[in-house]
Write a protein that holds these residues in place. Structure first.
Motif, PDB file in Angstrom:
ATOM      1  N   ASP A  87      11.487  32.132 -24.134  1.00  0.00           N
ATOM      2  CA  ASP A  87      12.716  31.578 -23.561  1.00  0.00           C
ATOM      3  C   ASP A  87      13.158  32.440 -22.378  1.00  0.00           C
ATOM      4  OD1 ASP A  87      16.162  31.075 -24.644  1.00  0.00           O
ATOM      5  OD2 ASP A  87      14.911  29.881 -23.303  1.00  0.00           O
ATOM      6  N   ASN A  88      13.957  31.870 -21.495  1.00  0.00           N
ATOM      7  CA  ASN A  88      14.653  32.631 -20.443  1.00  0.00           C
ATOM      8  C   ASN A  88      13.744  33.277 -19.402  1.00  0.00           C
ATOM      9  OD1 ASN A  88      16.344  33.662 -23.281  1.00  0.00           O
ATOM     10  ND2 ASN A  88      17.300  32.271 -21.807  1.00  0.00           N
TER      11      ASN A  88
ATOM     12  N   GLY B  49      16.336  45.013 -37.384  1.00  0.00           N
ATOM     13  CA  GLY B  49      15.779  46.222 -36.775  1.00  0.00           C
ATOM     14  C   GLY B  49      15.195  45.898 -35.422  1.00  0.00           C
TER      15      GLY B  49
ATOM     16  N   LEU C 274      13.252  38.354 -36.432  1.00  0.00           N
ATOM     17  CA  LEU C 274      13.708  39.739 -36.273  1.00  0.00           C
ATOM     18  C   LEU C 274      14.994  39.773 -35.462  1.00  0.00           C
ATOM     19  CD1 LEU C 274      10.323  41.519 -35.412  1.00  0.00           C
ATOM     20  CD2 LEU C 274      11.192  40.743 -37.633  1.00  0.00           C
ATOM     21  N   GLU C 275      15.977  40.487 -35.991  1.00  0.00           N
ATOM     22  CA  GLU C 275      17.280  40.614 -35.306  1.00  0.00           C
ATOM     23  C   GLU C 275      17.682  42.081 -35.307  1.00  0.00           C
ATOM     24  OE1 GLU C 275      19.354  38.687 -33.349  1.00  0.00           O
ATOM     25  OE2 GLU C 275      20.134  40.733 -33.230  1.00  0.00           O
ATOM     26  N   PHE C 276      18.121  42.567 -34.147  1.00  0.00           N
ATOM     27  CA  PHE C 276      18.483  43.982 -33.995  1.00  0.00           C
ATOM     28  C   PHE C 276      19.928  44.241 -34.397  1.00  0.00           C
ATOM     29  CE2 PHE C 276      18.318  48.141 -32.269  1.00  0.00           C
ATOM     30  CZ  PHE C 276      19.479  48.361 -31.541  1.00  0.00           C
TER      31      PHE C 276
ATOM     32  N   ASP D  78      12.605  35.496 -27.791  1.00  0.00           N
ATOM     33  CA  ASP D  78      13.961  35.161 -27.347  1.00  0.00           C
ATOM     34  C   ASP D  78      14.878  36.361 -27.528  1.00  0.00           C
ATOM     35  OD1 ASP D  78      16.503  32.679 -28.231  1.00  0.00           O
ATOM     36  OD2 ASP D  78      15.968  33.586 -26.304  1.00  0.00           O
ATOM     37  N   HIS D  79      14.320  37.570 -27.418  1.00  0.00           N
ATOM     38  CA  HIS D  79      15.111  38.773 -27.642  1.00  0.00           C
ATOM     39  C   HIS D  79      15.405  39.496 -26.340  1.00  0.00           C
ATOM     40  CE1 HIS D  79      11.016  40.062 -27.438  1.00  0.00           C
ATOM     41  NE2 HIS D  79      11.110  41.194 -28.107  1.00  0.00           N
ATOM     42  N   TRP D  80      15.503  40.787 -26.321  1.00  0.00           N
ATOM     43  CA  TRP D  80      15.781  41.508 -25.077  1.00  0.00           C
ATOM     44  C   TRP D  80      14.686  41.212 -24.082  1.00  0.00           C
ATOM     45  CZ3 TRP D  80      16.816  46.696 -28.011  1.00  0.00           C
ATOM     46  CH2 TRP D  80      18.107  46.642 -28.576  1.00  0.00           C
ATOM     47  N   LYS D  81      15.081  40.836 -22.880  1.00  0.00           N
ATOM     48  CA  LYS D  81      14.104  40.310 -21.916  1.00  0.00           C
ATOM     49  C   LYS D  81      13.113  41.373 -21.466  1.00  0.00           C
ATOM     50  CE  LYS D  81      16.537  37.000 -22.992  1.00  0.00           C
ATOM     51  NZ  LYS D  81      16.090  36.300 -24.231  1.00  0.00           N
TER      52      LYS D  81
ATOM     53  N   GLU E  38      20.780  27.144 -21.280  1.00  0.00           N
ATOM     54  CA  GLU E  38      21.498  26.390 -22.314  1.00  0.00           C
ATOM     55  C   GLU E  38      22.933  26.019 -21.881  1.00  0.00           C
ATOM     56  OE1 GLU E  38      19.716  29.119 -22.889  1.00  0.00           O
ATOM     57  OE2 GLU E  38      20.862  30.699 -23.814  1.00  0.00           O
TER      58      GLU E  38
ATOM     59  N   GLY F 152      14.405  37.810 -31.981  1.00  0.00           N
ATOM     60  CA  GLY F 152      15.753  37.510 -31.504  1.00  0.00           C
ATOM     61  C   GLY F 152      16.329  36.320 -32.237  1.00  0.00           C
TER      62      GLY F 152
ATOM     63  N   PRO G  25      17.929  34.905 -18.133  1.00  0.00           N
ATOM     64  CA  PRO G  25      18.036  36.054 -17.232  1.00  0.00           C
ATOM     65  C   PRO G  25      16.735  36.438 -16.518  1.00  0.00           C
ATOM     66  CG  PRO G  25      19.103  36.525 -19.330  1.00  0.00           C
ATOM     67  CD  PRO G  25      18.327  35.266 -19.505  1.00  0.00           C
TER      68      PRO G  25
ATOM     69  N   SER H 110      12.462  45.239 -32.614  1.00  0.00           N
ATOM     70  CA  SER H 110      11.134  44.586 -32.672  1.00  0.00           C
ATOM     71  C   SER H 110      10.003  45.596 -32.555  1.00  0.00           C
ATOM     72  CB  SER H 110      11.034  43.552 -31.553  1.00  0.00           C
ATOM     73  OG  SER H 110      11.410  44.139 -30.310  1.00  0.00           O
TER      74      SER H 110
ATOM     75  N   MET I 227      24.511  32.076 -26.431  1.00  0.00           N
ATOM     76  CA  MET I 227      23.153  32.174 -25.915  1.00  0.00           C
ATOM     77  C   MET I 227      22.077  31.627 -26.863  1.00  0.00           C
ATOM     78  SD  MET I 227      22.695  36.298 -25.993  1.00  0.00           S
ATOM     79  CE  MET I 227      23.212  37.279 -27.393  1.00  0.00           C
TER      80      MET I 227
END
Ligand SMILES: Cc1cc(-c2n[nH]c(CCNC(=O)c3cc(-c4ccc(F)cc4)cc(O)c3O)n2)ccn1
Ligand SMILES: [Mg+2]
Length: 214
Positions: free
Chosen positions: A169-170, A117, A89-91, A141-144, A199, A66, A174, A119, A40
């Motif tokens: 993005d997206n 962590g 930032l990345e979870f 570009d993280h959780w929609k 993509e 993301g 989704p 966002s 993704m």
């Protein structure tokens, strides 16, 4: 306990991409995702639109929500002006571990600060943690379902300035319907849709560029 897809993607980068060459890291990931395993990343088609908008904004301070494997982090950071930096930032710690190595392989780690962590917790800490005043560019570009609450949080925390560009993005797949409705109807944003494809597929997707008007 086999490898994960991000780990296999990283192995392909370390095997085939030239160290210190961001373009070869990008090309290797695109080849892996198109011919070995879909992943993704924003990808090559939407990536060119991302490149053109980052180049136009020429941000001193960019925020990415993301990171995933760091593909778009590399795309953004390679275009930053001298002294420019990208906070990403990345979870998911497993994604973050792979992303750090992809970013290092590309040789642009000095321009990137990867923070692990959620966002919603990290955005209010941006000023105290990183001495950020405002962001010039934000890539969502993280959780929609976090696009809208996090856009509002960025506003409330005073992290956006007149002219800050948000690129999402997206927005079709989704999909981020509540976010789209907000930026397209709010008097505080000037929004434009860039039609593209999910993509590495023929499925419709696109990027929404929204300029914060202050
Ligand atoms: C700091 C923070 C970070 C995160 C966070 N970090 N990394 C992510 C990943 C999010 N990305 C996606 O889920 C995503 C999904 C698809 C997709 C999947 C399957 C399909 F069939 C079709 C399309 C396509 C994409 O382009 C996507 O970007 N969230 C979350 C919370 N807080
Ligand atoms: Mg995406």
């Amino acid at each position: 306990t086999g490898s994960t897809r991000p780990q296999r993607l990283l192995r392909a980068v370390q095997k085939k991409a030239t160290q210190g060459d961001p373009q070869s890291v990008i090309a290797t990931i695109d080849d892996f995702c198109r011919h070995s395993e879909w992943a993704m990343n924003v990808g090559d088609e939407k990536g060119l639109i991302l490149d053109s908008i980052v180049s136009e904004v020429n941000p001193s301070t960019a925020l990415e929500l993301g990171t995933y494997c760091g593909y778009s982090t590399v795309r953004i950071a390679r275009l930053l002006p001298p002294g420019g930096r990208c906070i990403t930032l990345e979870f998911n710690p497993a994604y973050a571990a792979v992303a750090r190595q992809v970013i290092a392989w590309a040789g642009i780690q000095d321009k990137v600060q990867l923070v692990e962590g959620p966002s919603g917790d990290l955005i209010p800490q941006m000023k105290e943690l990183f001495g950020v005043q405002t962001f010039d560019f934000v890539f969502l570009d993280h959780w929609k379902d976090r696009y809208l609450p996090d856009a509002k949080l960025l506003e409330e925390c005073g992290l956006l300035r007149e002219g800050t560009v948000l690129l999402a993005d997206n927005v079709i797949c989704p999909g981020t319907p509540e976010y789209l409705q907000y930026v397209r109807n709010s008097p505080r944003y000037e929004s434009r849709y860039f039609k593209s494809h999910l993509e590495y597929t023929k499925v419709e997707d696109g990027l929404e560029k929204s300029v914060f008007l202050g």
